[in-house]
Design a protein around this motif. Structure first.
Motif, PDB file in Angstrom:
ATOM      1  N   PRO A  73       0.908  -1.404   0.151  1.00  0.00           N
ATOM      2  CA  PRO A  73       0.274  -0.165  -0.112  1.00  0.00           C
ATOM      3  C   PRO A  73       0.919   1.389   0.377  1.00  0.00           C
ATOM      4  O   PRO A  73       1.927   0.615   0.338  1.00  0.00           O
ATOM      5  CB  PRO A  73      -0.590  -0.252   1.416  1.00  0.00           C
ATOM      6  CG  PRO A  73       0.548  -0.584   2.125  1.00  0.00           C
ATOM      7  CD  PRO A  73       0.957  -1.784   1.156  1.00  0.00           C
ATOM      8  N   ALA A  74       0.142   2.378  -0.694  1.00  0.00           N
ATOM      9  CA  ALA A  74       0.985   3.751  -0.111  1.00  0.00           C
ATOM     10  C   ALA A  74      -0.531   4.411   0.323  1.00  0.00           C
ATOM     11  O   ALA A  74      -1.352   4.582   0.001  1.00  0.00           O
ATOM     12  CB  ALA A  74       1.391   3.946  -1.726  1.00  0.00           C
ATOM     13  N   VAL A  75       0.290   5.527   1.566  1.00  0.00           N
ATOM     14  CA  VAL A  75      -0.808   5.359   2.729  1.00  0.00           C
ATOM     15  C   VAL A  75      -0.308   7.403   2.165  1.00  0.00           C
ATOM     16  O   VAL A  75       0.568   7.867   2.375  1.00  0.00           O
ATOM     17  CB  VAL A  75      -1.328   5.393   3.705  1.00  0.00           C
ATOM     18  CG1 VAL A  75      -1.876   6.273   4.617  1.00  0.00           C
ATOM     19  CG2 VAL A  75      -1.587   4.225   4.056  1.00  0.00           C
ATOM     20  N   LEU A  76      -1.599   8.935   1.773  1.00  0.00           N
ATOM     21  CA  LEU A  76      -1.464  10.450   1.750  1.00  0.00           C
ATOM     22  C   LEU A  76      -0.832  10.631   3.415  1.00  0.00           C
ATOM     23  O   LEU A  76      -2.224   9.834   4.124  1.00  0.00           O
ATOM     24  CB  LEU A  76      -2.046  10.504   1.152  1.00  0.00           C
ATOM     25  CG  LEU A  76      -2.796  10.725  -0.315  1.00  0.00           C
ATOM     26  CD1 LEU A  76      -3.943  10.816  -0.729  1.00  0.00           C
ATOM     27  CD2 LEU A  76      -1.812  10.797  -1.278  1.00  0.00           C
ATOM     28  N   ALA A  77      -0.480  10.943   3.644  1.00  0.00           N
ATOM     29  CA  ALA A  77       0.126  11.843   4.384  1.00  0.00           C
ATOM     30  C   ALA A  77      -1.669  12.415   4.907  1.00  0.00           C
ATOM     31  O   ALA A  77      -2.191  12.632   4.188  1.00  0.00           O
ATOM     32  CB  ALA A  77       0.846  13.045   5.142  1.00  0.00           C
ATOM     33  N   PRO A  78      -1.700  12.364   6.442  1.00  0.00           N
ATOM     34  CA  PRO A  78      -3.404  13.319   6.096  1.00  0.00           C
ATOM     35  C   PRO A  78      -3.074  14.458   6.020  1.00  0.00           C
ATOM     36  O   PRO A  78      -2.225  15.029   5.966  1.00  0.00           O
ATOM     37  CB  PRO A  78      -2.672  13.316   8.403  1.00  0.00           C
ATOM     38  CG  PRO A  78      -1.954  12.193   8.480  1.00  0.00           C
ATOM     39  CD  PRO A  78      -0.698  12.282   7.821  1.00  0.00           C
ATOM     40  N   LEU A  79      -4.225  14.913   5.855  1.00  0.00           N
ATOM     41  CA  LEU A  79      -4.696  16.606   5.714  1.00  0.00           C
ATOM     42  C   LEU A  79      -6.021  17.153   6.161  1.00  0.00           C
ATOM     43  O   LEU A  79      -6.163  16.394   6.743  1.00  0.00           O
ATOM     44  CB  LEU A  79      -5.423  16.137   3.633  1.00  0.00           C
ATOM     45  CG  LEU A  79      -4.660  15.515   2.988  1.00  0.00           C
ATOM     46  CD1 LEU A  79      -5.217  15.476   1.179  1.00  0.00           C
ATOM     47  CD2 LEU A  79      -2.720  16.487   2.334  1.00  0.00           C
ATOM     48  N   PRO A  80      -5.614  18.168   6.066  1.00  0.00           N
ATOM     49  CA  PRO A  80      -6.164  18.987   7.219  1.00  0.00           C
ATOM     50  C   PRO A  80      -7.546  18.764   6.799  1.00  0.00           C
ATOM     51  O   PRO A  80      -7.854  18.936   5.723  1.00  0.00           O
ATOM     52  CB  PRO A  80      -5.665  20.362   7.530  1.00  0.00           C
ATOM     53  CG  PRO A  80      -4.610  20.387   6.039  1.00  0.00           C
ATOM     54  CD  PRO A  80      -4.244  19.543   5.771  1.00  0.00           C
ATOM     55  N   PRO A  81      -8.481  19.089   8.105  1.00  0.00           N
ATOM     56  CA  PRO A  81     -10.306  19.997   7.045  1.00  0.00           C
ATOM     57  C   PRO A  81      -9.949  21.233   6.108  1.00  0.00           C
ATOM     58  O   PRO A  81      -8.914  21.715   6.137  1.00  0.00           O
ATOM     59  CB  PRO A  81     -10.547  20.057   8.814  1.00  0.00           C
ATOM     60  CG  PRO A  81     -10.386  19.708  10.051  1.00  0.00           C
ATOM     61  CD  PRO A  81      -8.407  19.236   8.934  1.00  0.00           C
ATOM     62  N   VAL A  82     -10.844  20.733   5.230  1.00  0.00           N
ATOM     63  CA  VAL A  82     -11.190  21.938   4.820  1.00  0.00           C
ATOM     64  C   VAL A  82     -11.417  23.743   5.103  1.00  0.00           C
ATOM     65  O   VAL A  82     -12.421  23.329   6.191  1.00  0.00           O
ATOM     66  CB  VAL A  82     -12.033  21.548   3.427  1.00  0.00           C
ATOM     67  CG1 VAL A  82     -12.289  22.941   2.951  1.00  0.00           C
ATOM     68  CG2 VAL A  82     -11.104  20.491   2.277  1.00  0.00           C
ATOM     69  N   GLU A  83     -10.645  24.191   5.236  1.00  0.00           N
ATOM     70  CA  GLU A  83     -11.372  25.967   6.127  1.00  0.00           C
ATOM     71  C   GLU A  83     -11.082  26.974   4.988  1.00  0.00           C
ATOM     72  O   GLU A  83      -9.688  26.931   4.665  1.00  0.00           O
ATOM     73  CB  GLU A  83     -10.406  25.381   7.326  1.00  0.00           C
ATOM     74  CG  GLU A  83     -11.157  24.492   8.051  1.00  0.00           C
ATOM     75  CD  GLU A  83     -12.393  25.023   8.924  1.00  0.00           C
ATOM     76  OE1 GLU A  83     -12.633  25.555   8.346  1.00  0.00           O
ATOM     77  OE2 GLU A  83     -12.673  23.229   9.753  1.00  0.00           O
ATOM     78  N   TYR A  84     -11.405  27.819   5.028  1.00  0.00           N
ATOM     79  CA  TYR A  84     -10.543  29.105   4.176  1.00  0.00           C
ATOM     80  C   TYR A  84      -9.449  29.629   4.523  1.00  0.00           C
ATOM     81  O   TYR A  84      -8.580  29.920   3.704  1.00  0.00           O
ATOM     82  CB  TYR A  84     -11.924  29.586   4.371  1.00  0.00           C
ATOM     83  CG  TYR A  84     -11.861  31.301   3.597  1.00  0.00           C
ATOM     84  CD1 TYR A  84     -12.055  31.259   1.957  1.00  0.00           C
ATOM     85  CD2 TYR A  84     -11.153  32.208   4.018  1.00  0.00           C
ATOM     86  CE1 TYR A  84     -11.819  32.547   1.578  1.00  0.00           C
ATOM     87  CE2 TYR A  84     -10.974  33.383   3.209  1.00  0.00           C
ATOM     88  CZ  TYR A  84     -11.328  33.566   2.198  1.00  0.00           C
ATOM     89  OH  TYR A  84     -10.492  34.598   0.979  1.00  0.00           O
TER      90      TYR A  84
END
Length: 434
Positions: free
Chosen positions: A292-303
């Motif tokens: 597998p390859a796992v994306l690094a955690p992304l933040p919640p969508v915020e302006y």
């Protein structure tokens, strides 16, 4: 009625046989990039003074020569932030190095750069569509005010990688977008804390979803486990609706295969935001064992993410469709065969959705940062992902039953014939007798 049905049925069966044969042949070669239908042709200029104008909300096709640079013009207001994604599509069979690619910048009328971005092919050493985003942000210290701006697109060709293929022109797709200022001033710093833990991967039986071959044809996905198959050199596009406050997680796995050796960057998973801006990517180095390859955690969508420094945070700045792009390296062929190779994609959308900022004007195009209720529901667990439906179910039955498409058509036509005869019988029974 029987006489009329026979020729039509034969034609349909012949068509289905031809379609099956063509599908088998197509499965062994990569599908080309699917440009946006109706995209306008535009010729890039050698200098800013003769550049043609790009209008936000429209998609354009152009082409870029090797060792060349092209200019395009933008007319912007003082209040709008402009995003100009440029996707470069090398011809099939192009030989590339890891550092080959494109560079995109936006400049003001005096030549002052507003931004730079580049996109390279990477360790997979495989030609594929790559996208770089140029932008002019309103409210910053440079490139402000109403007026004319220029988009500069350049090739990044490494020394020694030139071949007859790389000497060819690369097709371009350009899709400019504008974003207005918010109606009321809000936070001017990025959120300091967010859940950066990598969640447990989703489990369960995967559902088939083939994806599209371009941004415009990206296959819709919701939260879940999805399955496809790729041949070396192939790229597939998916889109996931992500609302304000929600957080996207994704991972990808490449099935095991017979063969020996190592392919660096064999399978690449990239994430792009609603204006096709690069967010993050992950790649699988492959030895023939499932990995597998796992994306690094992304933040919640915020302006307010736009005020952050890391690209993976500042790019997650608006709601809308986030694109997951899969590419299988052409280098797989030499060591592991022509495939197709099975790929599993796991998608999770976490967090609590909330309303976004009220803009002082309208984005162009108007729906780029907007999700419908149906799209919001499509991102929930157990949803069909916004796609599929009856067609997918029929084809799944074909696959499971091991029957041909012609047999399915025969059964459908037989059903129509029976229904027509029953209807004719009912009409005859209702006619008054003499």
């Amino acid at each position: 009625m029987r006489t009329a049905l026979v020729p039509g049925l034969c034609a349909l069966l012949l068509l289905s046989a031809g379609t099956a044969s063509a599908s088998a042949a197509d499965a062994t070669r990569p599908q080309p990039y699917a440009f946006t239908p109706g995209a306008r042709a535009v010729a890039g200029a050698a200098s800013a003074g003769t550049a043609e104008r790009l209008d936000p909300g429209h998609t354009y096709r152009s082409s870029l020569p090797r060792n060349g640079k092209l200019y395009y013009r933008l007319d912007l207001t003082a209040a709008d932030t402009a995003y100009v994604p440029v996707t470069a599509v090398p011809p099939p069979g192009t030989t590339v190095s890891a550092t080959d690619g494109i560079k995109v910048s936006v400049r003001d009328a005096h030549g002052t750069p507003c931004s730079f971005a580049s996109a390279r092919f990477g360790a997979g050493l495989s030609a594929r569509p790559v996208t770089a985003l140029g932008q002019r942000e309103a409210g910053r210290t440079v490139c402000q005010g109403v007026g004319t701006y220029y988009v500069l697109v350049q090739r990044l060709d490494a020394e020694g990688s030139g071949t007859a293929a790389t000497a060819q022109r690369w097709d371009l797709e350009i899709a400019p977008v504008t974003e207005p200022r918010p109606a009321r001033a809000g936070a001017t710093s990025a959120p300091r804390t967010w859940d950066s833990a990598t969640p447990e991967p989703l489990t369960g039986a995967p559902r088939d979803r083939s994806g599209g071959t371009g941004f415009a044809s990206a296959g819709p996905l919701g939260q879940g486990v999805w399955r496809t198959a790729l041949v070396p050199g192939e790229t597939r596009f998916y889109k996931v609706p992500v609302d304000w406050g929600r957080q996207l997680h994704a991972s990808v796995e490449l099935d095991g295969a017979q063969g020996h050796g190592y392919v660096g960057g064999a399978l690449n998973l990239s994430v792009y935001n609603p204006v096709r801006g690069y967010v993050e990517d992950a790649a699988v180095g492959y030895t023939g064992t499932r990995k597998p390859a796992v994306l690094a955690p992304l933040p919640p969508v915020e302006y307010a993410n736009r005020y952050a420094a890391p690209a993976a945070v500042t790019s997650v700045r608006f709601a809308g469709d986030y694109y997951l792009v899969l590419h299988l390296s052409e280098q797989m062929t030499g060591l592991f065969g022509q495939g197709p190779f099975g790929v599993t994609l796991r998608v999770r959308v976490a967090g609590q959705a909330h309303t976004g900022p009220q803009y002082a004007g309208r984005p162009v195009p108007g729906d780029v940062f907007t999700l419908t209720q149906q799209e919001r529901e499509a991102a929930l667990p157990g949803s069909p992902g916004g796609g599929g439906g009856g067609g997918d179910r029929v084809m799944k039955l074909v696959a499971i039953g091991g029957i041909g498409l012609g047999t399915v058509l025969l059964a459908v036509l037989a059903g129509w014939t029976v229904a027509a005869r029953r209807a004719q019988t009912r009409v005859s029974a209702q006619k008054p007798t003499a």
